[in-house]
Write an enzyme that holds these catalytic residues in place. Sequence first.
Site, PDB file in Angstrom:
ATOM      1  N   ASP A  79      -6.595 -27.979  25.470  1.00 18.93           N
ATOM      2  CA  ASP A  79      -6.838 -27.432  26.808  1.00 18.93           C
ATOM      3  C   ASP A  79      -5.902 -26.250  27.027  1.00 18.93           C
ATOM      4  O   ASP A  79      -4.747 -26.280  26.595  1.00 18.93           O
ATOM      5  CB  ASP A  79      -6.601 -28.476  27.896  1.00 18.93           C
ATOM      6  CG  ASP A  79      -7.106 -27.995  29.241  1.00 18.93           C
ATOM      7  OD1 ASP A  79      -8.338 -27.965  29.431  1.00 18.93           O
ATOM      8  OD2 ASP A  79      -6.276 -27.611  30.088  1.00 18.93           O
ATOM      9  N   THR A  80      -6.409 -25.224  27.677  1.00 20.84           N
ATOM     10  CA  THR A  80      -5.614 -24.022  27.954  1.00 20.84           C
ATOM     11  C   THR A  80      -5.581 -23.757  29.449  1.00 20.84           C
ATOM     12  O   THR A  80      -6.610 -23.836  30.124  1.00 20.84           O
ATOM     13  CB  THR A  80      -6.225 -22.789  27.241  1.00 20.84           C
ATOM     14  OG1 THR A  80      -6.281 -23.051  25.834  1.00 20.84           O
ATOM     15  CG2 THR A  80      -5.384 -21.541  27.475  1.00 20.84           C
TER      16      THR A  80
END
Length: 197
Positions: A79-80
């Site tokens: 996840d960013t």
Amino acid sequence: MHLVGQKLQSYHVILGSASPRRRELLAGLDIPFEVIVKNATENIDESLPLELVPEHIAEQKFSAFLTDLQENDFLITSDTLVFCEGKALGKPKSVDEAKEMIRFLSGKTHSVVTGVCIGTKRKHVLFHDIAKVTFATIAESDIDYYIEKYKPLDKAGSYGVQEWIGYMGIEKLEGSFYTVMGLPVQMLYNKILEYEE
């Protein structure tokens, strides 16, 4: 065969992500893998330090697979998030919100944190990487052009570093370009090498 290829020989590698950028980056490591996407609940734990939030979400994505993982499955989730002035920017929900995000980032330095969770049904490990990105001041007409042409609604912070806006707008980048793109591949390679069940 390269070292990670040897390490993963007996595993069926799964990338648990719908992101075309993550697919491209993992493929660049010459690791055979299958893409499987599951809907995970993404709850942000407000008590966590900001840089650990993407790790926490990556772990939630990993957990969504646990009941279906086979003995020899090796799963990678990620996840960013973009952080600027204490605000977390995920994916915009609309064109207006996308424009607002770019306006907010224009002329400032922000952090991009990508959290990763790797492992099997028996054990998983978490890690993250941080890059700092400095945007030039971006004109309103350029913001409109970018959002309309590239439609970055599937990107944290509403931009793709590898797209037009990265070419014309990024003055400075400290850290890994690939972390900003969505997967810190050099760190991932080493973490897979270190992984022990």
